[in-house]
Design an enzyme around this catalytic site. Sequence first.
Site, PDB file in Angstrom:
ATOM      1  N   ARG A   1      -7.179  -2.146 -11.856  1.00 48.40           N
ATOM      2  CA  ARG A   1      -7.965  -1.126 -12.538  1.00 48.40           C
ATOM      3  C   ARG A   1      -8.410  -1.566 -13.929  1.00 48.40           C
ATOM      4  NH1 ARG A   1      -4.040   3.763 -12.421  1.00 48.40           N
ATOM      5  NH2 ARG A   1      -2.564   2.042 -12.613  1.00 48.40           N
TER       6      ARG A   1
ATOM      7  N   CYS B   1       0.830  -1.203   0.000  1.00 42.62           N
ATOM      8  CA  CYS B   1       0.000   0.000   0.000  1.00 42.62           C
ATOM      9  C   CYS B   1       0.868   1.258   0.000  1.00 42.62           C
ATOM     10  CB  CYS B   1      -0.919   0.008   1.222  1.00 42.62           C
ATOM     11  SG  CYS B   1      -1.931   1.498   1.324  1.00 42.62           S
TER      12      CYS B   1
END
Length: 332
Positions: free
Chosen positions: A223, A97
């Site tokens: 994505r 992250c």
Amino acid sequence: MLLLAPMEGLLDFSLRDMLTRVGGIDRCVSEFIRVTDRVLPDRVFTRVMPELLSGSRTPAGVPVRAQLLGSDPAVLADNAAALARLQPAGIDLNFGCPAKTVNRHRGGAVLLDEPELVHAIVAAVRRAVPAAMPVSAKMRLGHRDRSKMVENAQAIAAAGASELVVHARTKTDGYRPPAHWHEIARIRESMAIPVVANGEIWTADDARRCREASGCDALMLGRGMVTDPGLALAVRSPHQPAVPWRQIEPLLLHYWHRIAGHVVPRHRAGRLKQWLNLLRRRFAEAQALYDAVRCINEPARVEQLLLSLRSAPQDHFHQASSPPISVSETTW
């Protein structure tokens, strides 16, 4: 093997449900469950990953691994043991992250500056859960640079992880193209466990080039899959016709009803717009629908618009398109 990436704030269990209905995905990973200084109650695990209540599978039957994020090996191990009692399809550990808030609290990609700690976390979690339960990890190429990428990957493997996903950029790179797929090859060649390549896979051709550059057969789609829900099927069968909009469109209403159960009314329209914002990169019809819903925030009006799609002619929402806007959702 094709995996579906978590996308904090967008690709939650509702969207996992929609995307796995389309097909082609072998396994999902939940959004991260943040671990700090105590063992979390079951309700926290099931809130992030309600699939734990249904055999750790999406409604389409695709298994889901639960992802933990933190920096304390002992507390992570205790939480992994508690989570293991709920029988997830595996436990994944987040070393990727890039969010500043997460990194500031010693979570995610910042840990890649400390390979010894990375090893200790994986080893502690591996010891804490049943031997038959897979423990995997996801990392970036590094925090500020790539100098420790192989060391981190080897630390993860040596600690007992059964699989490693590598996002082919550093934290500093963020999500700016390109993804450095060739660097994943260096990691893959240095270890015996399976390595999964991730980053900038928007099309079947991207998947082919990523596989060639990284040497990895397994890929994680993020994505690109949200933008084109047929991407996994296209990667599997590049010569087959693309999944058309008419198969995607009914999922929007299903998605709307799904998020109504856990997203407060004032945020529901925003969640739908997030998905449409990505879909419009691939589908002209999604652009038209995005334009129609862009200024609507009242849930009743949004639902009325979605219901009207059932009987609307093909060009019902075609109108002047708004300019593209940036895609800022984060895959972790």
